[in-house]
Design an enzyme around this catalytic site. Structure first.
Site, PDB file in Angstrom:
ATOM      1  N   CYS A   1      35.525  -7.955  58.793  1.00  0.00           N
ATOM      2  CA  CYS A   1      36.442  -8.913  58.174  1.00  0.00           C
ATOM      3  C   CYS A   1      36.886  -8.305  56.849  1.00  0.00           C
ATOM      4  O   CYS A   1      37.001  -7.091  56.715  1.00  0.00           O
ATOM      5  CB  CYS A   1      35.774 -10.277  57.998  1.00  0.00           C
ATOM      6  SG  CYS A   1      34.233 -10.231  57.038  1.00  0.00           S
TER       7      CYS A   1
ATOM      8  N   HIS B   1      10.610  24.604  50.021  1.00  0.00           N
ATOM      9  CA  HIS B   1      10.341  25.935  50.594  1.00  0.00           C
ATOM     10  C   HIS B   1       8.837  26.137  50.616  1.00  0.00           C
ATOM     11  O   HIS B   1       8.196  26.243  49.565  1.00  0.00           O
ATOM     12  CB  HIS B   1      11.025  27.012  49.750  1.00  0.00           C
ATOM     13  CG  HIS B   1      11.070  28.351  50.397  1.00  0.00           C
ATOM     14  ND1 HIS B   1       9.956  29.163  50.499  1.00  0.00           N
ATOM     15  CD2 HIS B   1      12.088  29.035  50.986  1.00  0.00           C
ATOM     16  CE1 HIS B   1      10.292  30.288  51.112  1.00  0.00           C
ATOM     17  NE2 HIS B   1      11.590  30.235  51.414  1.00  0.00           N
TER      18      HIS B   1
END
Length: 619
Positions: free
Chosen positions: A28, A537
């Site tokens: 809407c 890492h």
């Protein structure tokens, strides 16, 4: 920074259970309206969804899971539809079918859902044509245009068309909702506006003969109920009779012929008159309350309209307002609604002046404009009022007072529009000055009350919005410059910290989208909703292990939460093979990210601002 609607769409769809959990979707003015197979999956993630950048709130109502986005809902909708194979509830053949097939929800919920689905597509042309009518009133009132000129008559046709042919608009919309053939539905209702039929109507209630059966004729232009009920009945007839018994080879002419032969007389004889009388009765009842207790009615609607919208049952009032304007030429409910609209806008102004939080201040100012100019208040309601609670109290009080004032003085709207400064002409007339006083009262009283009662500590204080990253592994933190790898130690890849892990569990340091999982699984890239890109890492030169010893449970495109376990690493294997297990947490886009903090398990903070790591300080 512009909003990432693709990321927003991905986060929302993932949180509601994925595209496989979605039956269909439409939007809407401010909300994405999902119909879900299993709403409990989405319900479990409500808090997470509310935190997604760009999402103002979540509403579960009318059998729908509604995600409130605000003014940019169309962009969010497009992003969802572009990325996922989700059925649009607005597509031909499916329609706004949100209510009719939903297995869940009580009858009242489904009723309001049906009204919402039918009226949503019609509201925009109603409001647009209404404004044309209002502007014509201004032009003739000030003598800028003659009411007898051809220009005026042409523009009048533009303004009157939607209201006169309103049953046709509702027939199309209702046919979508009830899954009936739209064009047969249109033909059924169009018969009620055909010149030969209307030519027999000298006055409402005149009786004519139809095969010996007395037929009470009514004027159907501008009516609401007859068209909706007629198409609902036809949808049942089409589904349960015509589609079952009419041969496929003959349905191209036999289905519409039988449909028209049955439904037009049935509508004229039964459905139409009952619908007109019912609509008039409801309208008269509401108007009776308004006339005899306008103060009470105005206070209830002005103070309570926001709550009706939040739970979706305001659609039960919309047909009454539309019917009032179509049949009486005015409506007294709409000005009361305007009290709630301008009270919401006033709350935003009060928040703007009261808060010290720059983000809240920005939201208040940005949501104030669409509220004042377009009557769209949901960004205010969900982003400010519901969030801080006290502005909601303020706007409720102000809306009730202003609504009661306009109700007591029988303030009128002459066309259906969204209450806003741009739609003032829709309220022109003898009560226009009362309307101006009422909305001014609602706006400034709400702003003052909001400022006086405040927002609470969260809204009034300026908060530290520095992003926080958490360690991806348990262990001892060390500065990057002590890492035995020049690429990390020199911060060439970005700033952050290193950790000597004490166990093999790997966790998400932030909430966000997984950008990459390296094929060797020793490194993961994640981007937060705020745009910070981090790299986890694990180990130095562990790429050479080619994935041995690593087990990542996530993949590219997944969304993770901070602290969520995303994989494991076999530390014993790394030690046996002679690899350093030091794990790095790096922000790889420092130029965009700005200052941030890393938090370890003992709640020590490490602050970064494109500068060397400072020593940890107990929080």
């Amino acid at each position: 920074m512009s909003k990432d609607y693709k990321q927003l769409a991905t986060a929302v769809v993932t949180a509601i259970g994925g595209e496989d959990n979605v039956i269909d979707l439409y939007h809407c003015i401010t909300r994405l309206r999902f119909r879900l197979k299993d709403q409990s999956k989405a319900h479990a993630n409500i808090d997470e969804i509310k935190k997604i950048p760009g999402v103002l709130s979540v509403v579960e109502a009318n059998g729908q899971f509604q995600v409130v986005i605000g003014n940019d809902v169309d962009k969010a909708y497009d992003a969802v539809m572009d990325q996922y194979k989700i059925q649009s509830a607005l597509e031909e053949g499916n329609g706004d079918t949100v209510a009719t097939d939903a297995p869940k929800g009580n009858p009242l919920t489904r009723f309001f859902n049906v009204l919402s689905s039918i009226f949503n597509p019609v509201i925009m042309p109603l409001a647009g044509s209404g404004m044309i009518k209002a502007l014509l009133v201004i032009c003739t009132t000030f003598g800028w245009m003659s009411a007898k000129s051809s220009t005026y008559l042409i523009l009048t046709a533009a303004g009157n068309a939607v209201f006169y042919f309103l049953p046709l608009f509702l027939a199309i919309s209702a046919a979508k909702v009830f899954k009936a053939n739209q064009f047969i539905a249109l033909a059924i209702v169009a018969a009620l506006l055909e010149p030969n039929f209307t030519g027999m109507i000298t006055k409402n209630g005149v009786t004519v003969d139809f095969f010996g059966i007395p037929a009470i004729l009514m004027t159907y232009s501008g009516t609401v109920i007859p068209a909706i009920v007629a198409i609902y009945v036809y949808s049942l007839f089409e589904r349960k009779v015509l589609k079952r018994w009419v041969p496929k080879s003959l349905e191209i002419f036999l289905t519409p012929m039988i449909g028209l032969l049955i439904m037009v007389p049935l509508t004229v004889l039964v459905i139409g008159p009952i619908g007109v009388y019912l609509g008039d009765a409801v309208g008269n009842g509401v108007n009776f309350i308004s006339v005899h207790s306008g103060l009470l009615a105005g206070a209830i609607i002005g103070g309570g309209w926001t709550y009706l919208v939040m739970i979706g049952i305001h659609w039960g009032v919309v047909p009454i307002m539309v019917n009032n304007i179509a049949t009486r030429g005015y409506d007294t409910i709409r000005p009361m609604v305007a009290a709630a609209t301008f009270a919401s806008a006033g709350a935003a102004l009060g928040v703007f002046f009261k808060t010290k939080d720059k983000d809240v201040k920005s939201l208040a100012l940005s949501s104030l404009v669409p509220a004042l100019l377009g009557g769209v208040t949901e960004p205010i309601v969900y982003g400010l009022s519901v969030r801080f609670k006290r502005p909601l109290i303020a706007q409720t009080i102000a809306g009730a007072i202003a609504g009661g004032f306009m109700g007591a003085l029988q303030t009128k709207a002459i066309v259906y529009v969204f209450p806003a400064l741009t739609t003032l002409p829709a309220f022109l007339g003898k009560t226009f000055v009362f309307y101006l006083i009422g909305i001014t009262m609602a706006f400034f009283l709400s702003a003052i009350l909001t400022y006086v009662i405040g927002l609470g500590e969260e809204g009034e204080s300026a908060k530290d919005t520095t992003p926080q990253l958490h360690l991806p592994v348990h262990g001892q933190v060390m500065p990057l410059n002590e890492v035995d790898d020049e690429a990390f130690a020199s911060r060439a890849m970005g700033d952050g910290v290193a950790v000597q892990p004490t166990d093999g569990n790997i966790y998400a340091p932030v909430s966000g989208e997984v950008l990459t999982v390296f094929p060797t699984q020793h490194a993961v890239g994640i981007r937060t909703a705020g745009g910070i890109e981090v790299l986890v890492h694990i180990g130095i030169n562990t790429v050479d292990l080619k994935g041995e010893g690593f087990n990542m449970t996530i993949k590219q495109g997944d969304h993770v939460k901070v602290g969520q376990q995303i994989g494991t690493v076999d530390l014993a294997l790394l030690q046996k093979r002679g690899y350093d297990a030091t794990t790095m947490l790096i922000v790889t886009n420092m130029q965009d990210a700005g200052p941030f903090e890393v938090v370890d398990a003992d709640n020590h903070f490490y602050k970064f601002n494109q500068a060397p790591v400072v020593q940890p300080a107990q929080a």
